[in-house]
Structure formats: C-alpha cells, structure tokens
Scaffold this motif. Structure first.
Motif, PDB file in Angstrom:
ATOM      1  N   GLN A 158      14.574  55.263  67.240  1.00 14.60           N
ATOM      2  CA  GLN A 158      14.640  56.425  67.979  1.00 14.60           C
ATOM      3  C   GLN A 158      15.195  57.267  66.837  1.00 14.60           C
ATOM      4  O   GLN A 158      16.568  56.987  66.006  1.00 14.60           O
ATOM      5  N   ARG A 159      14.922  58.715  66.836  1.00  9.13           N
ATOM      6  CA  ARG A 159      15.446  59.602  65.886  1.00  9.13           C
ATOM      7  C   ARG A 159      15.559  61.018  66.758  1.00  9.13           C
ATOM      8  O   ARG A 159      15.204  61.340  67.795  1.00  9.13           O
ATOM      9  N   ASN A 160      16.600  61.894  66.016  1.00  7.27           N
ATOM     10  CA  ASN A 160      16.708  63.110  66.641  1.00  7.27           C
ATOM     11  C   ASN A 160      15.930  64.258  66.020  1.00  7.27           C
ATOM     12  O   ASN A 160      16.288  64.326  64.792  1.00  7.27           O
ATOM     13  N   LEU A 161      15.419  65.144  66.562  1.00  9.45           N
ATOM     14  CA  LEU A 161      14.754  66.190  66.029  1.00  9.45           C
ATOM     15  C   LEU A 161      15.309  67.674  66.648  1.00  9.45           C
ATOM     16  O   LEU A 161      15.387  67.646  68.062  1.00  9.45           O
ATOM     17  N   VAL A 162      15.738  68.575  65.944  1.00 10.84           N
ATOM     18  CA  VAL A 162      16.235  69.694  66.371  1.00 10.84           C
ATOM     19  C   VAL A 162      15.342  70.742  66.032  1.00 10.84           C
ATOM     20  O   VAL A 162      14.837  70.929  64.871  1.00 10.84           O
ATOM     21  N   ALA A 163      14.705  71.698  66.747  1.00  8.54           N
ATOM     22  CA  ALA A 163      13.827  72.673  66.528  1.00  8.54           C
ATOM     23  C   ALA A 163      14.485  74.009  66.761  1.00  8.54           C
ATOM     24  O   ALA A 163      15.133  74.312  67.665  1.00  8.54           O
ATOM     25  N   ILE A 164      14.666  74.973  65.993  1.00 10.29           N
ATOM     26  CA  ILE A 164      15.227  76.209  66.123  1.00 10.29           C
ATOM     27  C   ILE A 164      14.263  77.402  66.028  1.00 10.29           C
ATOM     28  O   ILE A 164      13.521  77.507  65.164  1.00 10.29           O
ATOM     29  N   SER A 165      14.480  78.196  67.141  1.00 11.58           N
ATOM     30  CA  SER A 165      13.651  79.252  67.306  1.00 11.58           C
ATOM     31  C   SER A 165      14.552  80.657  67.051  1.00 11.58           C
ATOM     32  O   SER A 165      15.442  80.915  67.673  1.00 11.58           O
ATOM     33  N   ALA A 166      13.973  81.565  66.075  1.00 13.25           N
ATOM     34  CA  ALA A 166      14.884  82.920  65.986  1.00 13.25           C
ATOM     35  C   ALA A 166      14.100  83.869  66.745  1.00 13.25           C
ATOM     36  O   ALA A 166      14.270  85.194  66.365  1.00 13.25           O
ATOM     37  N   ARG A 207       3.956  56.450  64.481  1.00  9.49           N
ATOM     38  CA  ARG A 207       4.455  55.660  63.559  1.00  9.49           C
ATOM     39  C   ARG A 207       5.453  54.792  63.931  1.00  9.49           C
ATOM     40  O   ARG A 207       6.346  54.148  63.205  1.00  9.49           O
ATOM     41  N   GLY A 208       5.659  54.633  65.155  1.00  9.71           N
ATOM     42  CA  GLY A 208       6.670  53.859  65.915  1.00  9.71           C
ATOM     43  C   GLY A 208       8.158  54.273  66.028  1.00  9.71           C
ATOM     44  O   GLY A 208       9.088  53.610  66.060  1.00  9.71           O
ATOM     45  N   THR A 209       8.046  55.849  66.093  1.00 13.08           N
ATOM     46  CA  THR A 209       9.297  56.462  66.259  1.00 13.08           C
ATOM     47  C   THR A 209       9.358  57.287  67.353  1.00 13.08           C
ATOM     48  O   THR A 209       8.342  58.232  67.490  1.00 13.08           O
ATOM     49  N   ARG A 210      10.163  57.296  68.263  1.00 13.61           N
ATOM     50  CA  ARG A 210      10.474  58.107  69.422  1.00 13.61           C
ATOM     51  C   ARG A 210      11.674  59.302  69.340  1.00 13.61           C
ATOM     52  O   ARG A 210      12.567  59.013  68.765  1.00 13.61           O
ATOM     53  N   LEU A 211      10.990  60.511  69.161  1.00 16.00           N
ATOM     54  CA  LEU A 211      12.098  61.736  68.960  1.00 16.00           C
ATOM     55  C   LEU A 211      12.761  62.206  70.089  1.00 16.00           C
ATOM     56  O   LEU A 211      12.018  62.497  71.063  1.00 16.00           O
TER      57      LEU A 211
END
Length: 204
Positions: free
Chosen positions: A3-11, A37-41
């Motif tokens: 499990q990993r954290n992904l932050v997406a920034i929109s300007a 690849r075995g990772t849930r974001l």
C-alpha cells in the motif's frame, strides 16, 4: 499487496479544467501500472484553486491555515507525486509556483514525481523541460523521464486514444517503477530530538 500513497496536484483555474482532466488520466494510469506490480495506491487529489487565498496569506504572514497545513503535510507524506499546471507565458502558473514556494524545502527530497502541463498549443510543451523539471530537480525530487503535455488538440477523440494516451501510459509506468523500488515515505518529527535547554542557553 503493498500500500502506498499518491498525491496528484492540479493547478487548473477553471472548473472543470483540462489540467484536472490530465491529472485524473495520469493518476488512473499510475494506479493501474502500480497494481500490476503488486502495489495499491491510495490517491488524494489536490485542487490548488481551493487554496489560492490561503497560499497568498501564507506568503504574506508566513503561517498556513489548518486546511493548507493538512495539504502540505499530505504532500510531504506521499510516496509519489503527480504535479500538473497550465502554462502561462511559457512557464508554470503563479498558483502552482506559490504552492511549492510555501512547501517545506525538504518535503520532496528523493520523492518520485511525474510532471505534466496543459496549454493551447504544443509550442508550450517546452516549459516542462525548461521550467518545471529544473524546479523539481532543485527541490531534490526524482522526476521520471517522461513528462506529459496536453494541448487543446490532444483532447480530440483520436489523439486521446493515440499519442497522448501513449505518453500518459509511459510516464505512469515510470512512476510505478519508482514506487516499486522504494520503501514507504517517512516524515521526520522535528520534536523527536529537541535541542537541550542548557545548550540553547549556552548559545551552542
């Protein structure tokens, strides 16, 4: 599955905006690639327009509001970042730059980042390499090789499924690889190792 954290920034400034549309496509592609690849974001999307007034107040007063502080902390704790800006006058928007100006200068060290931009014509695509990439390199982020620019004509039915889609998928795969190579992000607590009071008094 990891499990990993992904932050997406929109300007993006309008709502809806092509900038947010590109953010959503990049984030979805990255989630697909990472899952293969075995990772849930766990995805968090940040709309900088919601923080515009707080960013200006932060720059004037030096202190973030509670909401802005939470967003800054989210970025610092993220395992990877997607950052997309509209291009104005051959560079990133003032709103985009203001956010990274108030972000702690250690927050992006060694953090994988995928950069993207939107603009009226493909001529603006060079801003990714002469403006965005150098800024993130200066902040010691690990910027993936493929940057993604979407011009107005890229949103036509045929091109979205062709050239733009290919660039999005390639960049997403590169970000997913970086995520797979790294341990989860950690944020140091500045109060973990306080300076002893005697040392402060001694001026050492």
């Amino acid at each position: 599955m990891k499990q990993r954290n992904l932050v997406a920034i929109s300007a993006g400034l309008s709502q809806p905006s092509s900038t947010r549309l590109l953010v959503d496509r990049l984030a979805a592609a990255t989630q697909r690639e990472a899952e293969q690849r075995g990772t849930r974001l766990d995805l968090q999307v940040v709309e900088l327009r919601d923080h515009a007034h707080d960013l200006m107040n932060n720059m004037l007063a030096g202190f973030p509001t509670t909401g802005l502080r939470q967003t800054l902390d989210q970025v610092a704790a993220a395992d990877a970042l997607i950052a997309v800006t509209p291009i104005f006058n051959a560079s990133y928007s003032g709103l985009f730059k203001s956010f990274f100006d108030v972000l702690d200068d250690t927050a992006l060290i060694e953090k994988p980042v995928l950069i993207g931009a939107t603009g009226g014509t493909a001529r603006h695509s060079l801003a990714l390499e002469h403006a965005l990439r150098p800024m993130f390199v200066y902040l010691h982020a690990v910027v993936v090789p493929t940057s993604v620019f979407a011009a107005s004509e890229d949103w036509g039915t045929d091109t979205v499924q062709g050239g733009l889609a290919n660039r999005i998928n390639r960049a997403a795969a590169e970000l997913a690889v970086q995520l797979d190579l790294r341990e989860p992000a950690t944020v140091a607590d500045p109060y973990d190792n306080p300076t002893p009071f005697e040392q402060l008094l001694a001026g050492d």
